[in-house]
Design a protein around this motif. Structure first.
Motif, PDB file in Angstrom:
ATOM      1  N   ALA A 186      43.485 -11.735 -43.758  1.00 45.80           N
ATOM      2  CA  ALA A 186      43.747 -13.166 -43.629  1.00 45.80           C
ATOM      3  C   ALA A 186      42.470 -13.952 -43.357  1.00 45.80           C
ATOM      4  N   GLU A 187      41.473 -13.297 -42.780  1.00 48.17           N
ATOM      5  CA  GLU A 187      40.201 -13.946 -42.459  1.00 48.17           C
ATOM      6  C   GLU A 187      39.126 -12.869 -42.327  1.00 48.17           C
ATOM      7  N   ALA A 188      37.885 -13.312 -42.217  1.00 41.39           N
ATOM      8  CA  ALA A 188      36.791 -12.347 -42.077  1.00 41.39           C
ATOM      9  C   ALA A 188      36.998 -11.531 -40.807  1.00 41.39           C
ATOM     10  N   PRO A 189      36.903 -10.200 -40.897  1.00 41.55           N
ATOM     11  CA  PRO A 189      37.115  -9.347 -39.717  1.00 41.55           C
ATOM     12  C   PRO A 189      35.967  -9.490 -38.726  1.00 41.55           C
ATOM     13  N   PRO A 190      36.200  -9.196 -37.445  1.00 42.51           N
ATOM     14  CA  PRO A 190      35.137  -9.253 -36.443  1.00 42.51           C
ATOM     15  C   PRO A 190      33.984  -8.326 -36.811  1.00 42.51           C
ATOM     16  N   TRP A 191      32.769  -8.696 -36.366  1.00 46.16           N
ATOM     17  CA  TRP A 191      31.571  -7.947 -36.734  1.00 46.16           C
ATOM     18  C   TRP A 191      31.434  -6.628 -35.992  1.00 46.16           C
ATOM     19  N   ASP A 192      32.217  -6.417 -34.912  1.00 45.20           N
ATOM     20  CA  ASP A 192      31.974  -5.261 -34.044  1.00 45.20           C
ATOM     21  C   ASP A 192      33.006  -4.139 -34.216  1.00 45.20           C
ATOM     22  N   ARG A 193      33.730  -4.121 -35.331  1.00 47.38           N
ATOM     23  CA  ARG A 193      34.741  -3.066 -35.497  1.00 47.38           C
ATOM     24  C   ARG A 193      34.935  -2.734 -36.971  1.00 47.38           C
ATOM     25  N   ASP A 194      35.429  -1.518 -37.214  1.00 50.58           N
ATOM     26  CA  ASP A 194      35.826  -1.130 -38.563  1.00 50.58           C
ATOM     27  C   ASP A 194      37.176  -1.763 -38.894  1.00 50.58           C
ATOM     28  N   VAL A 195      37.484  -1.843 -40.172  1.00 48.35           N
ATOM     29  CA  VAL A 195      38.777  -2.346 -40.615  1.00 48.35           C
ATOM     30  C   VAL A 195      39.712  -1.153 -40.804  1.00 48.35           C
ATOM     31  N   GLU A 196      40.824  -1.161 -40.086  1.00 44.57           N
ATOM     32  CA  GLU A 196      41.774  -0.051 -40.120  1.00 44.57           C
ATOM     33  C   GLU A 196      43.164  -0.576 -40.445  1.00 44.57           C
ATOM     34  N   LEU A 197      43.864   0.132 -41.342  1.00 47.07           N
ATOM     35  CA  LEU A 197      45.241  -0.199 -41.690  1.00 47.07           C
ATOM     36  C   LEU A 197      46.136   0.992 -41.374  1.00 47.07           C
ATOM     37  N   LEU A 198      47.285   0.713 -40.781  1.00 49.72           N
ATOM     38  CA  LEU A 198      48.296   1.733 -40.513  1.00 49.72           C
ATOM     39  C   LEU A 198      49.544   1.355 -41.297  1.00 49.72           C
ATOM     40  N   VAL A 199      49.927   2.238 -42.239  1.00 53.80           N
ATOM     41  CA  VAL A 199      51.071   1.972 -43.107  1.00 53.80           C
ATOM     42  C   VAL A 199      52.244   2.841 -42.652  1.00 53.80           C
ATOM     43  N   TYR A 200      53.363   2.184 -42.355  1.00 52.85           N
ATOM     44  CA  TYR A 200      54.558   2.894 -41.897  1.00 52.85           C
ATOM     45  C   TYR A 200      55.611   2.868 -42.998  1.00 52.85           C
ATOM     46  N   TYR A 201      56.071   4.068 -43.389  1.00 49.29           N
ATOM     47  CA  TYR A 201      57.096   4.193 -44.406  1.00 49.29           C
ATOM     48  C   TYR A 201      58.468   4.415 -43.757  1.00 49.29           C
ATOM     49  N   THR A 202      59.506   4.121 -44.530  1.00 42.30           N
ATOM     50  CA  THR A 202      60.859   4.280 -44.013  1.00 42.30           C
ATOM     51  C   THR A 202      61.166   5.737 -43.697  1.00 42.30           C
ATOM     52  N   GLU A 203      60.718   6.651 -44.574  1.00 35.23           N
ATOM     53  CA  GLU A 203      60.932   8.082 -44.365  1.00 35.23           C
ATOM     54  C   GLU A 203      59.614   8.823 -44.618  1.00 35.23           C
ATOM     55  N   PRO A 204      58.681   8.809 -43.649  1.00 36.93           N
ATOM     56  CA  PRO A 204      57.344   9.370 -43.876  1.00 36.93           C
ATOM     57  C   PRO A 204      57.320  10.877 -44.098  1.00 36.93           C
ATOM     58  N   HIS A 205      58.335  11.598 -43.620  1.00 36.20           N
ATOM     59  CA  HIS A 205      58.322  13.059 -43.730  1.00 36.20           C
ATOM     60  C   HIS A 205      59.159  13.582 -44.898  1.00 36.20           C
ATOM     61  N   LYS A 206      59.635  12.672 -45.762  1.00 34.38           N
ATOM     62  CA  LYS A 206      60.420  13.096 -46.905  1.00 34.38           C
ATOM     63  C   LYS A 206      59.491  13.500 -48.046  1.00 34.38           C
ATOM     64  N   PRO A 207      59.783  14.601 -48.764  1.00 31.98           N
ATOM     65  CA  PRO A 207      58.922  15.039 -49.861  1.00 31.98           C
ATOM     66  C   PRO A 207      58.718  13.942 -50.900  1.00 31.98           C
ATOM     67  N   SER A 208      57.507  13.916 -51.498  1.00 31.39           N
ATOM     68  CA  SER A 208      57.195  12.913 -52.504  1.00 31.39           C
ATOM     69  C   SER A 208      56.206  13.480 -53.507  1.00 31.39           C
ATOM     70  N   ALA A 209      56.066  12.777 -54.640  1.00 32.69           N
ATOM     71  CA  ALA A 209      55.120  13.178 -55.678  1.00 32.69           C
ATOM     72  C   ALA A 209      54.424  11.932 -56.210  1.00 32.69           C
ATOM     73  N   VAL A 210      53.116  12.065 -56.531  1.00 29.90           N
ATOM     74  CA  VAL A 210      52.320  10.965 -57.055  1.00 29.90           C
ATOM     75  C   VAL A 210      51.701  11.406 -58.372  1.00 29.90           C
ATOM     76  N   LEU A 211      51.869  10.582 -59.419  1.00 35.64           N
ATOM     77  CA  LEU A 211      51.277  10.856 -60.719  1.00 35.64           C
ATOM     78  C   LEU A 211      49.964  10.106 -60.849  1.00 35.64           C
ATOM     79  N   GLU A 212      48.860  10.846 -61.067  1.00 34.15           N
ATOM     80  CA  GLU A 212      47.550  10.255 -61.302  1.00 34.15           C
ATOM     81  C   GLU A 212      47.271  10.323 -62.798  1.00 34.15           C
ATOM     82  N   VAL A 213      47.235   9.153 -63.451  1.00 35.05           N
ATOM     83  CA  VAL A 213      47.005   9.090 -64.891  1.00 35.05           C
ATOM     84  C   VAL A 213      45.518   9.273 -65.166  1.00 35.05           C
ATOM     85  N   GLY A 214      45.178  10.019 -66.208  1.00 30.68           N
ATOM     86  CA  GLY A 214      43.781  10.228 -66.566  1.00 30.68           C
ATOM     87  C   GLY A 214      43.099   8.927 -66.966  1.00 30.68           C
ATOM     88  N   LEU A 215      41.765   8.897 -66.842  1.00 34.67           N
ATOM     89  CA  LEU A 215      41.003   7.709 -67.188  1.00 34.67           C
ATOM     90  C   LEU A 215      40.982   7.502 -68.701  1.00 34.67           C
TER      91      LEU A 215
END
Length: 269
Positions: A217-246
């Motif tokens: 939303a704005e420039a982050p403070p100069w004295d810290r790293d930028v960290e994001l914590l993402v919470y999923y509805t079911e974080p421990h449920k099995p999943s699969a991700v498809l990575e398409v070739g370049l």
């Protein structure tokens, strides 16, 4: 502490002017694209080297540099041949770069840009993928690397000097701008996103809350790293991700074919 970012032959930082980072987080994998703009403020040309530390869970898959009116994209070469081509270009006064892996663990990539004239800018584009660690409370954690957002020590600051060799600037007067936008995808739903910096409200782009977007939303403070914590509805449920070739990559190469990454059940680190 090893210096990182764009450095001159004296291992001093070339000033960063702006950074634009886009992150696609799918489950516990992040695909990061960043555009960095540097400017040579020295009275003469500098032979600049871009140093990017890479975690064991990350892999760089694309890099290009724009110097003046030229756009140069990285190509895979045998190490000795790459060094010879770079030396020939440099001797001829041409802008060139050499990207190579360093360290026994291959955790540092360095790119020699070569002749960057005084007053000229270097625009670097870097893309990599990385695995996100799972926090004990079930969150996937993304940390913006310091090389993409250098931390400065302002005048009068008595805390730790976390970045060496950079100019001291007053709070709120950083000499560069930063844009960070994040797209989130999860087949099991996205609950919320927390950060140690100010974010825009989480915007869902699908009615079932499987995709969403958020930005700084704005420039982050100069004295810290930028960290994001993402919470999923079911974080421990099995999943699969498809990575398409370049597109354009040679079939059978590292990035030429599609790959499926299966996570049977995410577990805390």
């Amino acid at each position: 502490m090893r210096s990182c970012g764009l450095l001159n032959s004296s291992n001093k930082p070339v000033p960063l002017r702006s950074g634009s980072v886009t992150v696609l987080i799918r489950g516990f994998v992040a695909d990061v694209g960043c555009e960095l703009l540097y400017k040579n403020e020295e009275p003469g040309p500098v032979e600049a080297v871009f140093v990017f530390p890479v975690d064991a869970e990350a892999a760089v898959y694309a890099f290009q540099a724009r110097l003046g009116g030229a756009c140069i994209q990285a190509q895979l070469r045998e190490k000795k041949q790459a060094q010879e081509l770079y030396g020939d270009a440099l001797a001829g006064g041409q802008s060139s770069f050499l990207l190579q892996q360093e360290g026994a663990g291959g955790d540092v990539f360095s790119c020699s840009l070569g002749n960057l004239p005084p007053g000229e800018e270097a625009a670097l584009t870097l893309r990599y993928v990385c695995e996100l660690p799972l926090e004990p409370d079930g969150a996937a954690r993304y940390m913006l690397p310091a090389v993409l957002r250098p931390r400065y020590t302002p005048h009068g600051w008595d805390g730790e000097d976390v970045t060496q060799g950079v100019p001291r600037v007053p709070q709120g007067e950083l000499p560069y701008t930063l844009n960070l936008s994040v797209t989130l995808q999860s087949p099991h739903g996205i609950d919320r996103v927390l950060s140690n910096c100010s974010l825009t409200p989480l915007s869902y782009t699908a009615g079932n809350r499987t995709t969403a977007q958020v930005s700084l939303a704005e420039a982050p403070p100069w004295d810290r790293d930028v960290e994001l914590l993402v919470y999923y509805t079911e974080p421990h449920k099995p999943s699969a991700v498809l990575e398409v070739g370049l597109p354009g990559a040679e079939p059978g190469s590292l990035m030429g074919d599609s790959a499926v990454m299966v996570d049977p059940a995410a577990q805390p680190a």
